[in-house]
Design a protein around this motif. Structure first.
Motif, PDB file in Angstrom:
ATOM      1  N   ILE A 175      -1.162   1.540  -5.453  1.00  0.00           N
ATOM      2  CA  ILE A 175      -2.784   0.954  -5.913  1.00  0.00           C
ATOM      3  C   ILE A 175      -4.197   1.447  -5.485  1.00  0.00           C
ATOM      4  O   ILE A 175      -3.332   1.248  -3.602  1.00  0.00           O
ATOM      5  CB  ILE A 175      -1.851   0.070  -5.997  1.00  0.00           C
ATOM      6  CG1 ILE A 175      -0.929  -0.426  -7.033  1.00  0.00           C
ATOM      7  CG2 ILE A 175      -3.768  -1.096  -6.967  1.00  0.00           C
ATOM      8  CD1 ILE A 175      -1.066  -1.950  -8.010  1.00  0.00           C
ATOM      9  N   ASP A 176      -4.972   2.035  -5.648  1.00  0.00           N
ATOM     10  CA  ASP A 176      -5.858   2.226  -4.866  1.00  0.00           C
ATOM     11  C   ASP A 176      -6.469   0.263  -4.011  1.00  0.00           C
ATOM     12  O   ASP A 176      -6.014  -0.677  -4.568  1.00  0.00           O
ATOM     13  CB  ASP A 176      -7.456   2.036  -5.686  1.00  0.00           C
ATOM     14  CG  ASP A 176      -8.876   1.774  -5.106  1.00  0.00           C
ATOM     15  OD1 ASP A 176      -9.127   2.970  -4.414  1.00  0.00           O
ATOM     16  OD2 ASP A 176      -9.339   0.734  -5.081  1.00  0.00           O
ATOM     17  N   SER A 177      -6.449   0.998  -2.732  1.00  0.00           N
ATOM     18  CA  SER A 177      -6.404  -0.268  -1.689  1.00  0.00           C
ATOM     19  C   SER A 177      -7.497  -1.727  -1.913  1.00  0.00           C
ATOM     20  O   SER A 177      -7.500  -2.310  -1.750  1.00  0.00           O
ATOM     21  CB  SER A 177      -7.034   0.292  -0.479  1.00  0.00           C
ATOM     22  OG  SER A 177      -6.094   1.269   0.328  1.00  0.00           O
ATOM     23  N   ASP A 178      -9.253  -1.214  -2.508  1.00  0.00           N
ATOM     24  CA  ASP A 178      -9.535  -2.224  -2.497  1.00  0.00           C
ATOM     25  C   ASP A 178      -9.419  -2.937  -3.987  1.00  0.00           C
ATOM     26  O   ASP A 178      -8.888  -4.616  -3.821  1.00  0.00           O
ATOM     27  CB  ASP A 178     -10.802  -1.673  -2.767  1.00  0.00           C
ATOM     28  CG  ASP A 178     -11.858  -1.582  -2.056  1.00  0.00           C
ATOM     29  OD1 ASP A 178     -11.741  -1.200  -0.807  1.00  0.00           O
ATOM     30  OD2 ASP A 178     -12.729   0.131  -2.746  1.00  0.00           O
ATOM     31  N   ILE A 179      -8.520  -2.110  -5.735  1.00  0.00           N
ATOM     32  CA  ILE A 179      -7.828  -3.080  -6.211  1.00  0.00           C
ATOM     33  C   ILE A 179      -6.406  -3.972  -5.904  1.00  0.00           C
ATOM     34  O   ILE A 179      -6.131  -4.609  -5.819  1.00  0.00           O
ATOM     35  CB  ILE A 179      -7.174  -2.231  -7.010  1.00  0.00           C
ATOM     36  CG1 ILE A 179      -8.619  -1.509  -7.834  1.00  0.00           C
ATOM     37  CG2 ILE A 179      -5.997  -2.595  -8.358  1.00  0.00           C
ATOM     38  CD1 ILE A 179      -8.448  -0.654  -9.286  1.00  0.00           C
TER      39      ILE A 179
ATOM     40  N   LYS B  53       0.994  -1.219  -0.111  1.00  0.00           N
ATOM     41  CA  LYS B  53      -0.125   0.203  -0.046  1.00  0.00           C
ATOM     42  C   LYS B  53       0.882   1.289   0.145  1.00  0.00           C
ATOM     43  O   LYS B  53       0.551   1.889  -0.896  1.00  0.00           O
ATOM     44  CB  LYS B  53      -0.840   0.425   1.195  1.00  0.00           C
ATOM     45  CG  LYS B  53      -1.472   0.257   1.686  1.00  0.00           C
ATOM     46  CD  LYS B  53      -2.517   1.176   2.619  1.00  0.00           C
ATOM     47  CE  LYS B  53      -3.515   2.121   2.206  1.00  0.00           C
ATOM     48  NZ  LYS B  53      -4.250   2.695   4.313  1.00  0.00           N
TER      49      LYS B  53
END
Length: 615
Positions: free
Chosen positions: A553-557, A548
């Protein structure tokens, strides 16, 4: 006197090739005797080869190694020789260096620490020797000292740290050698190749020379002994923290001898600089690995299903480099002789001519194959000189599909049967390419890379089929950048089309626009997850916190990528258990037989992955 002409000899050995192994050692001794070398050191287990596996556990195998030593002793007139072999004492086997002086066996020095990490499994075979302990060993009726022993010649004292001994920090035997004021320390090793490891060894040798106040000699085995591990044959010498000698590693020769004029009273020597290029190390190791695998398996060449994509194209270049580098070092006739080939080149371009004789490629098109990949495969094969075939597998796929449809009483559709329809194409290619390899008494090359092995993105009994998998221990991201490097730095213009393509399995209909990274995730992300999960053995939650911060990168992705990786990893262990033998080329691998063991059946990290939900 306080000087010695010291030599180190690396040898390319093969377990159970008693005659060949002994010949390599004798030839190296004779090479060292010509310039009147005083002291010659070989690597550990040079008489048998390191990779003898459970042969060490038998009674007859160590005994035969002693008989080979007995044959060797008369060749050591006027020189001191240190050579490695296993020695059995009742129920225990010890990894030893035999010291022969002027055709008389003087002593055995035993290894004190065993390597047990990564590809090493030494505790299965060997027992560590106790520090400061010396016994008498019965060598065919003659009592010979065996244990923790030091020596002297021409007023120069010397001792040994055997491979793993030197990597044990404060426990290493070298500190006791320092207390005895030893002048020269030898490290006879069987240290497997990995990209970047040569630089680590240089640091070890330089630092050891300072810490132990001695001139430090490092000698490694050479070549692909038994199929997986490749030894680079590195020879290093350091004094006062400075590197004084380094040979050309990964040689195609049977042996190398490098000489160093040691003077106890000399203050400084010329210092050398070394260069480490990861891409160059990869191609040197893989091409030597292919050369030894072909000749030691007594095969007549290689066969490759050339898709036009990155993986198969990289292997095609490695075979071409095997020929180019082998001829450059050995010459055409010795190169062919070592491969057991009687072919005589007829043109001024022996590399391409020889390559055509030993390397056959085939493009196997399905209904979903593109003209772009066909052109990529064809132009690459023609540019390097490989034999190139192409054929359709549509009839075979149709035949299999129709039989299943008849049995099930329904049509197969991409909406309902996607995976099965993809896999049958890859599996249909396997029997015919195997047939070609059998006809030519050749090795079938497998094209899987480590990233595919991580997540099982490969068809069992399809693209996994083969005799040897040259790139299975390196990640796809590395392969993609290496191909661009090879196009420019190695001059392979035939890679231009390959490097212009986006990686794809080409197993779905063309309108689907299938790509590997759409099926999986970006290869750059797989590399980062696998380093933490496999190399560093981190949990899914640890990996999320680390990446992270690092990847942005986006957390959910990112969570979905991590979940997908671990679920696919756990689900596909059975595939990794069945992959073809692979060269060990990188710092770690997913080979369950040599580096990374994992249960075939498991809970699949479900509880660990649930911990991501609250983050």
């Amino acid at each position: 006197m306080s000087s010695l002409k010291i030599a180190c000899a690396t040898v390319n050995q093969t377990p159970l090739d008693w005659t060949g192994n002994l010949r390599n050692i004798i030839n190296a001794i004779e090479n060292a005797q010509k310039p009147k070398v005083d002291l010659l050191c070989f690597p550990e287990l040079a008489i048998t080869g390191y990779g003898s596996e459970d042969l060490y556990l038998s009674y007859w195998y160590p005994q035969k190694a002693l008989k080979q030593l007995e044959k060797l002793i008369p060749f050591c007139k006027g020189i001191t020789v240190a050579v490695g072999l296993p020695v059995r004492i009742q129920e225990k086997v010890y990894n030893c260096m035999a010291i022969i002086e002027n055709a008389e066996l003087k002593a055995f020095v035993a290894k004190q620490f065993m390597a047990i990490d990564g590809v090493h499994y030494e505790f299965r075979w060997f027992t560590p020797w106790n520090a400061n302990e010396v016994i008498n060993f019965d060598f065919f009726g003659q009592p010979i000292p065996l244990g923790d022993i030091v020596f002297s010649k021409n007023s120069v004292s010397y001792g040994f740290e055997i491979c793993e001994d030197a990597w044990r920090g404060d426990l290493r035997p070298g500190y006791r050698l320092k207390e005895r004021n030893i002048d020269v320390i030898f490290n006879p090793s069987a240290s497997h190749f990995a990209m970047g490891k040569s630089s680590q060894r240089e640091d070890l040798v330089r630092n050891s020379s300072t810490l132990l106040n001695a001139t430090y000699f490092y000698i490694n085995l050479l070549g692909n002994e038994t199929g997986k591990m490749i030894f680079d044959g590195e020879i290093l010498v350091a004094k006062n923290g400075e590197l004084l000698l380094k040979n050309e590693i990964l040689s195609f020769a049977d042996f190398q001898v490098r000489t160093f004029d040691y003077d106890k009273n000399r203050g400084r020597y010329p210092v050398i600089q070394s260069q480490h290029i990861k891409n160059e190390e990869f191609v040197k190791a893989a091409s030597l690995g292919l050369f030894d695998y072909m000749r030691k398996s007594r095969s007549q060449g290689f066969v490759l299903s050339l898709s036009g994509g990155a993986d198969s194209s990289s292997i095609a270049i490695l075979v071409a480099e095997m020929v180019r580098r082998g001829i450059k070092e050995l010459g055409v006739t010795p190169f062919l002789k070592k491969l057991g080939l009687v072919y005589i080149p007829q043109t001024e371009h022996p590399e391409k001519e020889i390559l055509r004789e030993i390397f056959t490629t085939a493009y196997q098109a399905s209904d979903n194959s593109s003209y772009a990949t066909f052109q990529s495969a064809k132009s690459l094969a023609e540019s390097i000189g490989a034999k190139f075939y192409n054929w359709e597998i549509s009839d075979e796929v149709k035949s299999y599909t129709e039989k299943i449809e008849k049995a099930l009483g329904r049509k197969l559709t991409w909406e309902k049967d996607d995976l099965a329809l993809q896999n049958i194409q890859a599996r249909s290619r396997s029997p015919i390419i195997w047939m070609l390899a059998n006809i030519q008494s050749a090795l079938l090359l497998t094209t899987s890379n480590r990233s595919e092995g991580d997540v099982g993105y490969t068809t069992m009994d399809g693209d996994t089929s083969g005799s040897i998998s040259p790139i299975a221990s390196v990640d796809k991201n590395f392969i993609l950048q290496w191909l661009k490097w090879a196009e420019i730095e190695l001059g392979y213009n035939g890679l231009k089309n390959v490097n212009a393509l986006q990686p794809t399995a080409e197993l779905r209909p063309n309108e689907n626009h299938q790509t590997d990274e759409q099926d999986l995730m970006p290869y750059s992300v797989i590399v980062e997850i696998e380093k933490l999960a496999i190399r560093d053995r981190r949990s899914p939650l640890d990996i999320y916190y680390i990446l992270k911060e690092e990847l942005g990168i986006d957390s959910d992705i990112l969570k979905n990528y991590i979940k997908k990786f671990f679920r696919l990893w756990a689900r596909n262990q059975w595939k990794r258990e069945r992959l073809a033998p692979a060269f060990h080329l990188d710092e770690f691998s997913v080979d369950p037989k040599s580096w990374c063991r994992f249960p075939i059946l498991s809970g699949g990290f479900e509880e660990e992955l649930k911990s991501l939900e609250g983050e």
